[in-house]
Design a protein around this motif. Structure first.
Motif, PDB file in Angstrom:
ATOM      1  N   TYR A 328      -2.316   1.122  -4.033  1.00 33.70           N
ATOM      2  CA  TYR A 328      -3.743   0.986  -3.718  1.00 33.70           C
ATOM      3  C   TYR A 328      -4.616   1.576  -4.821  1.00 33.70           C
ATOM      4  O   TYR A 328      -5.729   1.108  -5.055  1.00 33.70           O
ATOM      5  CB  TYR A 328      -4.047   1.647  -2.373  1.00 33.70           C
ATOM      6  CG  TYR A 328      -3.785   0.740  -1.197  1.00 33.70           C
ATOM      7  CD1 TYR A 328      -4.780  -0.079  -0.677  1.00 33.70           C
ATOM      8  CD2 TYR A 328      -2.523   0.674  -0.618  1.00 33.70           C
ATOM      9  CE1 TYR A 328      -4.532  -0.924   0.394  1.00 33.70           C
ATOM     10  CE2 TYR A 328      -2.250  -0.174   0.451  1.00 33.70           C
ATOM     11  CZ  TYR A 328      -3.266  -0.960   0.947  1.00 33.70           C
ATOM     12  OH  TYR A 328      -3.014  -1.812   2.009  1.00 33.70           O
ATOM     13  N   VAL A 332      -7.583  -0.487  -6.635  1.00 29.96           N
ATOM     14  CA  VAL A 332      -8.975  -0.020  -6.716  1.00 29.96           C
ATOM     15  C   VAL A 332      -9.470  -0.064  -8.160  1.00 29.96           C
ATOM     16  O   VAL A 332     -10.633  -0.384  -8.414  1.00 29.96           O
ATOM     17  CB  VAL A 332      -9.095   1.404  -6.132  1.00 29.96           C
ATOM     18  CG1 VAL A 332     -10.482   1.975  -6.382  1.00 29.96           C
ATOM     19  CG2 VAL A 332      -8.806   1.393  -4.636  1.00 29.96           C
ATOM     20  N   MET A 335     -10.402  -3.523  -8.834  1.00 28.80           N
ATOM     21  CA  MET A 335     -11.680  -3.775  -8.168  1.00 28.80           C
ATOM     22  C   MET A 335     -12.837  -3.212  -8.989  1.00 28.80           C
ATOM     23  O   MET A 335     -13.886  -3.853  -9.118  1.00 28.80           O
ATOM     24  CB  MET A 335     -11.672  -3.146  -6.768  1.00 28.80           C
ATOM     25  CG  MET A 335     -10.748  -3.844  -5.778  1.00 28.80           C
ATOM     26  SD  MET A 335     -10.330  -2.805  -4.348  1.00 28.80           S
ATOM     27  CE  MET A 335     -11.962  -2.242  -3.858  1.00 28.80           C
ATOM     28  N   HIS A 346     -16.707  -6.937  -1.847  1.00 21.53           N
ATOM     29  CA  HIS A 346     -15.808  -7.589  -0.900  1.00 21.53           C
ATOM     30  C   HIS A 346     -14.985  -8.695  -1.571  1.00 21.53           C
ATOM     31  O   HIS A 346     -13.833  -8.942  -1.216  1.00 21.53           O
ATOM     32  CB  HIS A 346     -16.589  -8.162   0.293  1.00 21.53           C
ATOM     33  CG  HIS A 346     -17.377  -9.402  -0.021  1.00 21.53           C
ATOM     34  ND1 HIS A 346     -18.650  -9.358  -0.560  1.00 21.53           N
ATOM     35  CD2 HIS A 346     -17.073 -10.728   0.111  1.00 21.53           C
ATOM     36  CE1 HIS A 346     -19.100 -10.591  -0.727  1.00 21.53           C
ATOM     37  NE2 HIS A 346     -18.164 -11.443  -0.328  1.00 21.53           N
ATOM     38  N   MET A 349     -12.224  -6.956  -3.421  1.00 25.83           N
ATOM     39  CA  MET A 349     -11.204  -6.506  -2.471  1.00 25.83           C
ATOM     40  C   MET A 349     -10.295  -7.660  -2.062  1.00 25.83           C
ATOM     41  O   MET A 349      -9.087  -7.487  -1.886  1.00 25.83           O
ATOM     42  CB  MET A 349     -11.875  -5.882  -1.242  1.00 25.83           C
ATOM     43  CG  MET A 349     -12.594  -4.572  -1.531  1.00 25.83           C
ATOM     44  SD  MET A 349     -13.554  -3.969  -0.118  1.00 25.83           S
ATOM     45  CE  MET A 349     -12.231  -3.562   1.016  1.00 25.83           C
ATOM     46  N   THR A 352      -7.267  -8.454  -4.382  1.00 28.60           N
ATOM     47  CA  THR A 352      -6.089  -7.578  -4.381  1.00 28.60           C
ATOM     48  C   THR A 352      -5.070  -7.970  -3.322  1.00 28.60           C
ATOM     49  O   THR A 352      -3.893  -7.633  -3.434  1.00 28.60           O
ATOM     50  CB  THR A 352      -6.509  -6.120  -4.126  1.00 28.60           C
ATOM     51  OG1 THR A 352      -7.070  -6.004  -2.806  1.00 28.60           O
ATOM     52  CG2 THR A 352      -7.532  -5.663  -5.159  1.00 28.60           C
ATOM     53  N   PHE A 355      -6.147  -5.635   1.458  1.00 32.69           N
ATOM     54  CA  PHE A 355      -7.040  -5.193   2.521  1.00 32.69           C
ATOM     55  C   PHE A 355      -7.116  -6.265   3.613  1.00 32.69           C
ATOM     56  O   PHE A 355      -7.269  -7.451   3.312  1.00 32.69           O
ATOM     57  CB  PHE A 355      -8.445  -4.915   1.966  1.00 32.69           C
ATOM     58  CG  PHE A 355      -8.490  -3.768   0.999  1.00 32.69           C
ATOM     59  CD1 PHE A 355      -8.687  -2.477   1.451  1.00 32.69           C
ATOM     60  CD2 PHE A 355      -8.322  -3.975  -0.367  1.00 32.69           C
ATOM     61  CE1 PHE A 355      -8.719  -1.414   0.570  1.00 32.69           C
ATOM     62  CE2 PHE A 355      -8.361  -2.918  -1.253  1.00 32.69           C
ATOM     63  CZ  PHE A 355      -8.560  -1.636  -0.790  1.00 32.69           C
ATOM     64  N   THR A 360     -12.622  -6.414   4.655  1.00 32.14           N
ATOM     65  CA  THR A 360     -13.453  -7.123   3.677  1.00 32.14           C
ATOM     66  C   THR A 360     -14.701  -7.715   4.331  1.00 32.14           C
ATOM     67  O   THR A 360     -15.780  -7.730   3.724  1.00 32.14           O
ATOM     68  CB  THR A 360     -12.649  -8.237   2.995  1.00 32.14           C
ATOM     69  OG1 THR A 360     -12.109  -9.118   3.999  1.00 32.14           O
ATOM     70  CG2 THR A 360     -11.493  -7.655   2.192  1.00 32.14           C
TER      71      THR A 360
END
Length: 428
Positions: A328, A332, A335, A346, A349, A352, A355, A360
């Motif tokens: 994670y 991030v 992101m 969003h 996210m 990836t 999530f 989201t």
């Protein structure tokens, strides 16, 4: 004679603002002195004071209307002088204390002095005293905390800096304290859930070694004297016992070396750490807990930093190391790069694929409504509750599973040792 304890301010005067470097050097030269004095009523008072020398301590006591009896330098302990390790819980309690004092109008330097004076951990006490001295020397709080990056990480310092810039440091510190308490509560609950089965398995492992080294040889001698043919399962146990008797030291060394090598590789190799974390997330039940915990920590940390006024890109950079997961953390950072070039959070996210859709969608609603921090806090609360429920479920499931494992390991070995005896009894 009655005895009382008095708290006095340091005898050193506040350094001039124009000469910060000299002021810092002067503050660092202070020594802690323990003193005993009589007040105007003749009552004995005791306390401690920082000063450059004992004469200044006596002068300060006389100024306060007391008659100094003894003034001596505070001795340093022979053992444990460095103090124990500063835990995240200590930092959380400190954050709550200083936020409360600053909200009540207590000056920052005095707040640090009071909190440091009440610390039992010598290392943390010295750390807070050093931070206080740097603040007296003209440093901002986030600059003084930067000397201790392990205890006050980049995220903590960024939040403090944002609070200082906006003039709401007490509010930010209170938010940080709540954040630290929530995060540590999740970590503590997960550790407690895994500690019991780990300890039980370790005990079972030790019992097996004792059986192989001390008990099996006794049965082996009985079997040899009786001249009975051993079943395959019993022969396997005897072979394991002979190996442990001759190479037990090598076996322990190999196990310890393997554990140390894995820990070192996890810390030094990002690829290996990513592989271990990715495999951990696939473990039934435990992987789900780790995933939910990482999402909860991500949401709460980003919500705290964003509410404190830290820019989103900079906040994501600090949040990456606070998720508690290498997988994670890397997500991030990707992101952050996407947001830096103009993508919405969003959307970044979604790319990836780590999530859930609910997360989201709530982030998307928060971005559209301008209430991103509130939505992130709601996500954090939801997943923190999910972690609590999952950990309780795990504890319930592990108890019978542990009994089965112990029964198979220890019980299987006992049955294997008695099989030849049953066979021998059948011949009579």
């Amino acid at each position: 004679m009655a005895t009382a304890t008095a708290a006095t301010k340091p005898a050193a005067t506040k350094p001039a603002v124009g000469n910060i470097g000299a002021a810092r050097a002067a503050v660092k030269q202070l020594t802690v002195y323990e003193w005993v004095a009589l007040d105007k009523r003749g009552i004995k008072m005791k306390g401690a004071m920082q000063a450059r020398n004992a004469s200044l301590v006596k002068a300060e006591l006389r100024r306060q209307g007391m008659n100094p009896q003894t003034v001596k330098e505070k001795p340093k302990p022979l053992f444990g002088a460095a103090g124990s390790r500063v835990k995240p819980r200590d930092v959380a309690i400190f954050s709550r204390q200083i936020a409360t004092m600053m909200a009540a109008g207590v000056p920052m330097v005095q707040s640090f002095e009071i909190i440091a004076g009440g610390q039992r951990n010598v290392r943390f006490k010295n750390m807070l005293t050093d931070v206080k001295q740097n603040i007296e020397g003209g440093s901002a709080l986030h600059e003084a905390l930067a000397k201790y990056p392990v205890q006050f990480d980049e995220l903590y310092r960024n939040l403090v800096r944002a609070g200082e810039s906006a003039g709401v440091l007490d509010t930010v510190l209170d938010t940080v304290a709540t954040y630290k308490e929530r995060i540590e509560a999740i970590k503590s609950k997960i550790k407690k859930a895994l500690f019991y089965p780990a300890m039980v398995l370790c005990v079972a492992f030790v019992v097996m070694i004792i059986l192989l080294v001390f008990v099996v040889p006794v049965f082996q001698g009985v079997f040899k004297d009786a001249g009975v043919a051993l079943p395959a399962f019993t022969q396997m146990i005897v072979n394991m016992s002979e190996f442990m008797q001759h190479y037990w030291l090598l076996f322990i060394a190999v196990v310890v070396a393997a554990i140390v090598a894995m820990v070192m590789a996890y810390k030094r190799s990002e690829k290996f750490a990513h592989f271990i974390d990715r495999m951990s997330l696939k473990i039934p039940i435990i992987g789900n807990i780790l995933r939910q915990s990482a999402i909860a920590r991500f949401a709460r940390t980003l919500g705290v930093t964003f509410r404190a006024g830290v820019p989103l890109v900079e906040a994501l950079d600090a949040v990456a190391g606070a998720t508690g997961s290498v997988v994670y953390g890397q997500a991030v950072r990707r992101m952050r790069d996407d947001v830096a070039v103009g993508h919405q959070l969003h959307l970044a996210m979604n790319q990836t694929q780590l999530f859930p859709n609910m997360v989201t969608q709530m982030v998307s609603i928060g971005e559209e409504s301008g209430a991103l921090d509130s939505m992130l806090f709601k996500v954090a609360e939801f997943y923190e509750e999910e972690v609590n429920n999952a950990v309780d479920t795990l504890s319930t499931l592990l108890e019978p599973l542990i009994m089965v494992v112990i029964g198979v390991l220890v019980g299987g070995m006992v049955v294997g040792l008695y099989l030849p005896i049953f066979k021998l009894a059948g011949t009579f």
